[in-house]
Design an enzyme around this catalytic site. Structure first.
Site, short mmCIF file in Angstrom:
data_model
loop_
_atom_site.label_atom_id
_atom_site.label_comp_id
_atom_site.label_asym_id
_atom_site.label_seq_id
_atom_site.Cartn_x
_atom_site.Cartn_y
_atom_site.Cartn_z
N GLU A 156 -6.55 3.53 -6.01
CA GLU A 156 -7.50 3.97 -5.29
C GLU A 156 -8.22 5.51 -6.10
O GLU A 156 -8.02 6.27 -5.24
CB GLU A 156 -7.50 4.17 -4.16
CG GLU A 156 -9.08 4.23 -3.44
CD GLU A 156 -9.29 4.39 -2.09
OE1 GLU A 156 -10.10 3.94 -0.81
OE2 GLU A 156 -8.03 4.66 -1.51
N ASP A 179 -3.65 4.62 -2.52
CA ASP A 179 -4.67 5.07 -1.49
C ASP A 179 -5.25 6.39 -2.31
O ASP A 179 -3.83 7.10 -2.29
CB ASP A 179 -3.83 4.86 -0.02
CG ASP A 179 -5.09 5.31 1.47
OD1 ASP A 179 -6.18 4.56 0.62
OD2 ASP A 179 -5.68 6.23 1.55
N HIS A 190 -10.85 -3.49 2.48
CA HIS A 190 -11.13 -3.59 4.02
C HIS A 190 -11.84 -2.30 4.17
O HIS A 190 -12.62 -2.32 5.19
CB HIS A 190 -9.46 -3.30 4.22
CG HIS A 190 -9.03 -2.34 3.16
ND1 HIS A 190 -9.29 -2.10 2.03
CD2 HIS A 190 -8.97 -0.19 4.44
CE1 HIS A 190 -8.63 -0.69 1.88
NE2 HIS A 190 -8.57 0.09 2.88
N ASP A 191 -12.65 -1.66 3.72
CA ASP A 191 -13.11 -0.55 3.34
C ASP A 191 -15.04 -0.73 3.29
O ASP A 191 -15.63 -0.38 3.40
CB ASP A 191 -13.04 0.65 2.57
CG ASP A 191 -12.11 1.55 2.75
OD1 ASP A 191 -11.79 1.40 4.65
OD2 ASP A 191 -11.52 2.04 1.88
N ASP A 198 0.78 -0.91 -0.18
CA ASP A 198 0.25 -0.53 -0.15
C ASP A 198 0.62 1.27 -0.38
O ASP A 198 2.11 0.90 0.98
CB ASP A 198 -0.76 -0.31 1.37
CG ASP A 198 -2.42 0.08 0.78
OD1 ASP A 198 -2.48 1.02 0.31
OD2 ASP A 198 -3.02 -0.48 1.82
#
Length: 561
Positions: free
Chosen positions: A256, A199, A329-330, A98
């Protein structure tokens, strides 16, 4: 488009805090991940996306980084990380890390210095503004509730944070900041990582002047998104990053990117533009959100879901590249969200997997998705750990909103649904830890766990394994064009893939009742080979080209012309 390894790969996302605890402190860690690599090799995944393991105060579970070149103490040491990477590569598994560089932690040395004075050398690493009329510099709302601005006493002004106040936004207009970012990327790439998941990368360029947004009725702040999503210099910055860093390594990059259209997707991922390999878009993740946003939960609009996914399939074909995902994860667990996590949990989980994996793009599996892990309903807000959930709860309680309605939203959409510990076996805490887990394990771990899945040849796990293997041997899954059929059906998600002399017909029943699916005219009379389905016994065809699909049934046929 040229053939690249990341097009054929299936990616498995690990959220390290919740994956496997090796030392009994209740927190998943890097040695725990290493101990489970044989399991992931058995599944057949070729890439692991690892959520942040860098040094962090953990205000947002590692997405607030205080040292980009160090490993979080709770997760282990750099030696542990290097051993994990070595063991992954031994098994033919690549590692994608990440990259969180829209913001840092407020405990990063850069920000510790920057907030001291207006003439500090690090001052311009972040975004500062004076207040306006006794208020914040503008009316933007943070993703985690409240204003995006936090007052800084030593300098008498405000710094920008799109997320938590402990996540100040970096100033990408500053060339030195960009150089720092490229340097830390090279640090990890030179250690052997195989790429980055970036991210909120489409938020790094803000519109100059940071103008006010339009405040929605009933809200104190405006989203402001039109002024920081897909901003004026974002493509310039990514092309510079590609030229200086990415182009020098054989790696995978995924950005993302909230608030994007297929047109944006082509700009970010078209090979000749030299930016990213693929993006995550979120349009299909809003189909069960009402007018008041995420927490305003509405039933799934299947027709809308199909049209969104079809639009992305068709418009990016040959021009860019998709990421395919239901869970991360979100996001809440898809089997609870779009499937049936009760009577038809196994069937609907397999159906959802089939529906996704036969589309064009790189599929992502989130830890536990391959065994059909479900959402959780904790009795109290005290049991939750996610900052977004807790802030929303406190804000709405203060507003006098109904507690049951608030909890209903959390049960459906809260990020902790995805963050409960991985369920390895039926022992205490699902085999995740010998200690007290940082967040409680879903109580259904005794029925839903890896051991149970591995012992059952008809489990969701082995179905995913078959899908992954199929992708490696069927070029049509990777290269084929996409055609949506039965567009207006509120029960069926059906589509075809076309490549050379082959066609795939993918039929998915999104209901708990029987449905009739008719083959397209172009396929009637052709010989059909069944590739995969989620019911063991063969279905009966009523007449030529008409199939009765059982509850949550999926079936895929191949036709050769």
């Amino acid at each position: 488009m040229s053939k690249q390894w990341w097009k054929n790969a299936v990616v498995y996302q690990i959220y390290p805090r919740s994956f496997m605890d090796s030392n009994g402190d209740g927190i998943g860690d890097i040695p725990g991940i290493t101990s489970k690599l044989d399991y992931l090799a058995e599944l057949g995944v070729e890439v692991i996306w690892l959520s942040p393991v860098y040094q962090s105060p953990n205000d947002d579970n590692g997405y607030d980084i205080s040292d980009y070149r160090a490993i979080m103490d709770e997760f282990g040491t750099m030696d542990d990380w290097e051993r994990m990477l070595e063991e992954m590569h031994k098994r033919g598994i690549r590692l994608v890390m990440d990259l969180v560089v829209n913001h840092s932690s407020d405990e990063h040395p850069w920000f510790v210095e920057a907030r001291k004075s207006k003439d500090n050398p690090y001052r311009d690493y972040y975004v500062w503004r004076d207040g306006k009329d006794g208020r914040e510099p503008n009316n933007w709302e943070s993703f985690f509730s409240g204003s995006v601005w936090e007052y800084n006493e030593p300098t008498g002004d405000y710094y920008l944070h799109l997320f938590s106040k402990k996540q100040p936004d970096l100033n990408w207009e500053n060339e030195t900041v960009r150089a720092e970012v490229y340097d830390l990327m090279k640090f990890w790439l030179d250690k052997g990582v195989d790429g980055f998941r970036m991210d909120v990368i489409n938020m790094i360029s803000k519109v100059p002047g940071l103008p006010d947004g339009n405040v929605r009725p009933g809200f104190d702040y405006a989203s402001g998104a039109q002024y920081y999503m897909n901003g004026p210099r974002v493509h310039e910055f990514l092309q510079e990053m590609n030229e200086q860093v990415l182009s020098h390594y054989d790696i995978m990059t995924v950005g993302e990117t909230g608030g994007v259209t297929p047109e944006h997707g082509i700009l970010y991922t078209s090979p000749e533009r030299k930016e990213l390999n693929m993006i995550f878009q979120f349009e299909h993740m809003d189909v069960d959100s009402g007018p008041l946003g995420k927490w305003d939960v509405t039933p799934l609009d299947l027709v809308r879901l199909k049209k969104i996914l079809a639009k992305w399939q068709i418009e990016l074909h040959g021009r860019g590249w998709n990421s395919l995902y239901w869970d991360n994860h979100d996001q809440p667990r898809v089997v609870s969200r779009f499937g049936d996590d009760g009577k038809y949990r196994v069937e609907s989980a397999k159906m959802l997997a089939t529906c996704l994996h036969f589309m064009q793009g790189t599929p992502y599996i989130y830890q536990g998705e391959e065994i059909g892990m479900t959402n959780v309903q904790f009795p109290s807000i005290e049991d939750y750990r996610d900052i977004e959930t807790i802030n929303m709860y406190n804000e709405r309680i203060a507003n006098g909103d109904d507690l049951n309605e608030i909890m209903k939203g959390i049960y459906a959409k809260g990020r902790d649904n995805a963050r409960t510990p991985m369920q390895w076996d039926g022992s205490d805490n699902g085999g995740f830890t010998d200690g007290e887990p940082w967040i409680a394990v879903n109580p259904n771990y005794r029925e839903i766990n890896v051991n149970q899945a591995l012992e059952d040849k008809n489990s969701i796990f082995y179905y995913y394994k078959e899908l992954i293997a199929m992708r490696k041997r069927l070029p049509i899954m990777v290269e084929g064009s996409f055609e949506l059929i039965h567009e207006e059906s509120t029960s069926l998600f059906a589509y075809m893939r076309h490549y050379e002399d082959e066609t795939l017909l993918v039929l998915n029943n999104f209901t708990a009742s029987e449905q009739v699916a008719e083959w397209p005219e172009s396929l009637k009379g052709l010989e059909a080979e069944k590739l995969i389905g989620n019911y063991a016994d063969e279905k009966k065809e009523a007449t030529d080209g008409v199939i009765w699909l059982r509850p949550w049934e999926t079936v895929v046929y191949r036709f050769k012309k």
